[in-house]
Design an enzyme around this catalytic site. Sequence first.
Site, PDB file in Angstrom:
ATOM      1  CE  LYS A  80       2.102  -1.256   7.218  1.00 23.60           C
ATOM      2  NZ  LYS A  80       0.734  -1.058   7.761  1.00 23.60           N
ATOM      3  CB  SER A 155      -1.473  -3.016   4.912  1.00 26.88           C
ATOM      4  OG  SER A 155      -1.200  -2.139   6.002  1.00 26.88           O
ATOM      5  CB  SER A 179      -2.875  -2.267   8.614  1.00 29.36           C
ATOM      6  OG  SER A 179      -3.552  -2.324   7.396  1.00 29.36           O
TER       7      SER A 179
HETATM    8  N1  GLN Z   1      -7.488  -3.758   5.257  1.00 29.24           N
HETATM    9  C1  GLN Z   1      -7.869  -2.399   5.454  1.00 29.24           C
HETATM   10  C2  GLN Z   1      -7.818  -1.662   4.148  1.00 29.24           C
HETATM   11  O1  GLN Z   1      -7.576  -2.269   3.181  1.00 29.24           O
HETATM   12  C3  GLN Z   1      -7.009  -1.761   6.493  1.00 29.24           C
HETATM   13  C4  GLN Z   1      -5.788  -1.138   5.993  1.00 29.24           C
HETATM   14  C5  GLN Z   1      -4.957  -0.481   7.054  1.00 29.24           C
HETATM   15  O2  GLN Z   1      -5.269  -0.534   8.252  1.00 29.24           O
HETATM   16  N2  GLN Z   1      -3.919   0.184   6.609  1.00 29.24           N
HETATM   17  O3  GLN Z   1      -8.047  -0.498   4.061  1.00 29.24           O
END
Ligand code: GLN
Length: 500
Positions: A80, A155, A179
């Site tokens: 990532k 994400s 994410s």
């Molecule tokens: N969707 C969540 C957010 O927008 C989780 C993001 C993540 O786990 N990096 O914060």
Amino acid sequence: MSELIRKNASELVDLLSSGEVSSVEVTQAHIDRTAAVDSAVHSYLHVSPESALATAAEIDRKRAAGEKLHPLAGLPIAVKDNLTTTDAPTTAGSKILEGWIPQYDATVVRKIREAGMPILGKTNLDEFAMGSSTEFSAYGPSKNPWDLTRIPGGSGGGSSSAVASFQAPIAFGSDTGGSIRFPAAVTGTVGIKPTYGAVSRYGLIALASSLDQVGPVSRNVLDAALLQDLIGGHDPHDSTSLPESLGSMVEAAKRQDVKGLRVGVIKELNGEGFQAGVKARFNESLRLLEAAGAEIVEVSCPSFEYAIAAYYLILPAEASSNLAKFDSVRFGLRKAPDGNPTIERVMAATREAGFGPEVKRRIILGTYALSSGYYDAYYGSAQKVRTLIQRDFAAAFAKADVLASPTAPTTAFKLGEKLEDPLAMYLNDIATIPANLAGIPGISIPNGLADEDGLPVGIQLLAPAREDSRLYQVGAALETMHEEQWGKRMIDFAPELEVR
Ligand code: GLN
């Protein structure tokens, strides 16, 4: 399609160590797949075929010479793009870091290099990992290989779509509020957020430091266990990393026993707002576990009602502080405004040009929540909710060994569907966020297809802090039950992607 790319990472590991295939063959097969499909899927922000093949060739040479190698040697992996790599740009999906090549490798990256794993490339993500769909990436969204008009989750949608479209056998994700787990759920893959502190975050570009955790994305529970065993353990470079080892996840995944195990169904995460097909598959899996000797009990976590509100104060507060370092001087982009370029004006122009709308929204929210006069009302209250959520979990784990819920309320939504409605996007994470707030581990495993739309559904299992091995044990057991029932892996139901 080469047969090699359809194999699970653990199968490739066996083929590599027995010498039946070479790392160059395995790596080249994935590079070819990316050349064929990634113009449509857009999993990668950066690919590194030359260095991946060089690593692969080096491992093949060492193996031929009889050198003792790490079990994962020669297995390619995708990383990532919020993990630092010294030989490739690291953007975190943001224009503010465009072209930045870090001076050091993240600890997890160093570990895969030392194990001899070729790095295929850096995967797409929502900017600074803020989002649930990859649509907030400054470099355009990734697509869901099951349906290219839908989101691959976020994400970490670059990693999930890469693994689901056979461009990588395994990948790294990071999970602050879901994410890793949400992208896994909507792409029919496995994703695990280890216990807070179980895996080093040194070199992970911080989003919210009290929530962030690095973990594996794969097509199989055992594959994820192989990677967690490699990357887990104490790191003196990360002061939050746990001093002790959590034991072997591979052994736990092989145990596959659920007899006498108490599975707690979280009442608040299986009702209103959850798609019918998601609930139906969830209930079927509970019946499978029961038939295998597990005891299903109901648990209640009343404070979860406030989890999203608390998360969207704590996360922006920490993120606004973490992102202050992107100041036009130390990293990446620098924009000079017209006229008198004072440091403040250069900084403002750079941050204005370099950050996207979701990042700006959260910086504003976070600085507001931390401002004097509001601090206690917002940040202080959110921290109290966090304590209540931890207490809910403690009470639930007094009644159950693992907890279960659907990973997400719905299957993959359409690209664009929630883009103009931040709250709808935030609500998507209702089932994943509590684990981050409490620091406990969570896994999402493939749980069949929803009847309404034929798209992947995930089931989430949660365990007490440091008990990651339970997730591997129960997850692998359930995966085996599913595969016996379906006659194949869930990913094998995915449509063929033949685009060039
Ligand atoms: N969707 C969540 C957010 O927008 C989780 C993001 C993540 O786990 N990096 O914060």
